[in-house]
Design an enzyme around this catalytic site. Structure first.
Site, mmCIF file in Angstrom:
data_model
loop_
_atom_site.group_PDB
_atom_site.id
_atom_site.type_symbol
_atom_site.label_atom_id
_atom_site.label_comp_id
_atom_site.label_asym_id
_atom_site.label_seq_id
_atom_site.Cartn_x
_atom_site.Cartn_y
_atom_site.Cartn_z
ATOM 1 N N ASN A 87 0.846 -1.193 0.000
ATOM 2 C CA ASN A 87 0.000 0.000 0.000
ATOM 3 C C ASN A 87 0.878 1.238 0.000
ATOM 4 O O ASN A 87 1.926 1.267 0.661
ATOM 5 C CB ASN A 87 -0.918 -0.012 1.229
ATOM 6 C CG ASN A 87 -1.873 -1.199 1.227
ATOM 7 O OD1 ASN A 87 -2.383 -1.582 0.171
ATOM 8 N ND2 ASN A 87 -2.097 -1.783 2.383
ATOM 9 N N GLY A 93 -4.142 3.384 1.202
ATOM 10 C CA GLY A 93 -4.496 2.804 2.487
ATOM 11 C C GLY A 93 -3.309 2.450 3.360
ATOM 12 O O GLY A 93 -3.398 1.597 4.236
ATOM 13 N N GLN A 94 -2.171 3.137 3.133
ATOM 14 C CA GLN A 94 -0.973 2.844 3.925
ATOM 15 C C GLN A 94 -1.086 3.481 5.299
ATOM 16 O O GLN A 94 -1.358 4.681 5.407
ATOM 17 C CB GLN A 94 0.265 3.374 3.196
ATOM 18 C CG GLN A 94 1.573 3.005 3.880
ATOM 19 C CD GLN A 94 2.791 3.493 3.110
ATOM 20 O OE1 GLN A 94 2.674 4.276 2.165
ATOM 21 N NE2 GLN A 94 3.958 3.037 3.514
ATOM 22 N N HIS A 100 6.610 -1.851 3.053
ATOM 23 C CA HIS A 100 6.368 -3.247 3.442
ATOM 24 C C HIS A 100 5.517 -3.932 2.399
ATOM 25 O O HIS A 100 4.599 -3.327 1.848
ATOM 26 C CB HIS A 100 5.707 -3.344 4.825
ATOM 27 C CG HIS A 100 4.469 -2.509 4.997
ATOM 28 N ND1 HIS A 100 4.524 -1.144 5.210
ATOM 29 C CD2 HIS A 100 3.161 -2.829 4.990
ATOM 30 C CE1 HIS A 100 3.291 -0.665 5.332
ATOM 31 N NE2 HIS A 100 2.439 -1.661 5.183
HETATM 32 P P1 AMP Z 1 -0.469 -0.731 5.901
HETATM 33 O O1 AMP Z 1 -1.869 -0.348 6.297
HETATM 34 O O2 AMP Z 1 -0.348 -1.266 4.507
HETATM 35 O O3 AMP Z 1 0.498 0.394 6.185
HETATM 36 O O4 AMP Z 1 -0.092 -1.972 6.801
HETATM 37 C C1 AMP Z 1 0.460 -1.861 8.071
HETATM 38 C C2 AMP Z 1 0.317 -3.220 8.702
HETATM 39 O O5 AMP Z 1 1.174 -3.278 9.829
HETATM 40 C C3 AMP Z 1 -1.087 -3.539 9.191
HETATM 41 O O6 AMP Z 1 -1.564 -4.725 8.547
HETATM 42 C C4 AMP Z 1 -0.909 -3.748 10.703
HETATM 43 O O7 AMP Z 1 -1.709 -4.774 11.212
HETATM 44 C C5 AMP Z 1 0.565 -4.082 10.792
HETATM 45 N N1 AMP Z 1 1.182 -3.765 12.072
HETATM 46 C C6 AMP Z 1 1.118 -2.605 12.751
HETATM 47 N N2 AMP Z 1 1.825 -2.675 13.887
HETATM 48 C C7 AMP Z 1 2.381 -3.909 13.910
HETATM 49 C C8 AMP Z 1 3.231 -4.603 14.816
HETATM 50 N N3 AMP Z 1 3.663 -4.029 15.950
HETATM 51 N N4 AMP Z 1 3.591 -5.883 14.522
HETATM 52 C C9 AMP Z 1 3.164 -6.455 13.394
HETATM 53 N N5 AMP Z 1 2.365 -5.875 12.488
HETATM 54 C C10 AMP Z 1 1.970 -4.614 12.750
#
Ligand code: AMP
Length: 114
Positions: A87, A93-94, A100
């Site tokens: 994203n 939707g990031q 990542h």
């Molecule tokens: P995005 O919305 O594409 O930026 O994705 C961020 C992702 O990071 C989401 O799916 C969250 O569930 C995940 N996330 C946030 N904090 C953590 C964490 N501490 N450990 C593992 N995943 C996380």
């Protein structure tokens, strides 16, 4: 340089279930899984998003996709298939501004996304 929760995971300051690590990349389980298997692959360097890539990141990004493939196979996703998503920004939707790749599998995934 952006500093996010993912930098803290890289430095082991907060816990994560790490599936793979080398000098430049880390793979760990998403804390809110959206599928039976849901992990993230990140560079240790805090590049905000794919849109912030520089030309000298091309090798790194290729390596990240190799890590996606290796961990996906290790997690048993190759036979059924899986999805890789990154994203970017507000419309993408990031929520965490550290590049990542989401890797999702273990169930059939609908298309298109919302
Ligand atoms: P995005 O919305 O594409 O930026 O994705 C961020 C992702 O990071 C989401 O799916 C969250 O569930 C995940 N996330 C946030 N904090 C953590 C964490 N501490 N450990 C593992 N995943 C996380």
């Amino acid at each position: 340089v952006s500093e996010t929760i993912f930098s803290k995971i890289v430095r082991k300051e907060i816990p994560a279930t790490i599936l793979f690590e080398d000098d430049v990349a880390l793979a760990f389980r998403d804390i809110h899984p959206q599928a039976p298997v849901h992990f993230l692959v990140i560079p240790k360097e805090p590049i905000p998003s794919l849109d912030d890539m520089a030309e000298d990141h091309k090798g790194l990004v290729g390596h990240l996709q190799w890590v996606v493939r290796q961990v996906a196979r290790q997690q048993g996703l190759s036979e059924g298939g899986y999805r890789v998503v990154t994203n970017i920004g507000v419309d993408g939707g990031q929520s965490v501004p550290h590049l990542h790749y989401h890797v999702l599998g273990g169930r059939h995934l609908a298309w298109p996304p919302g």
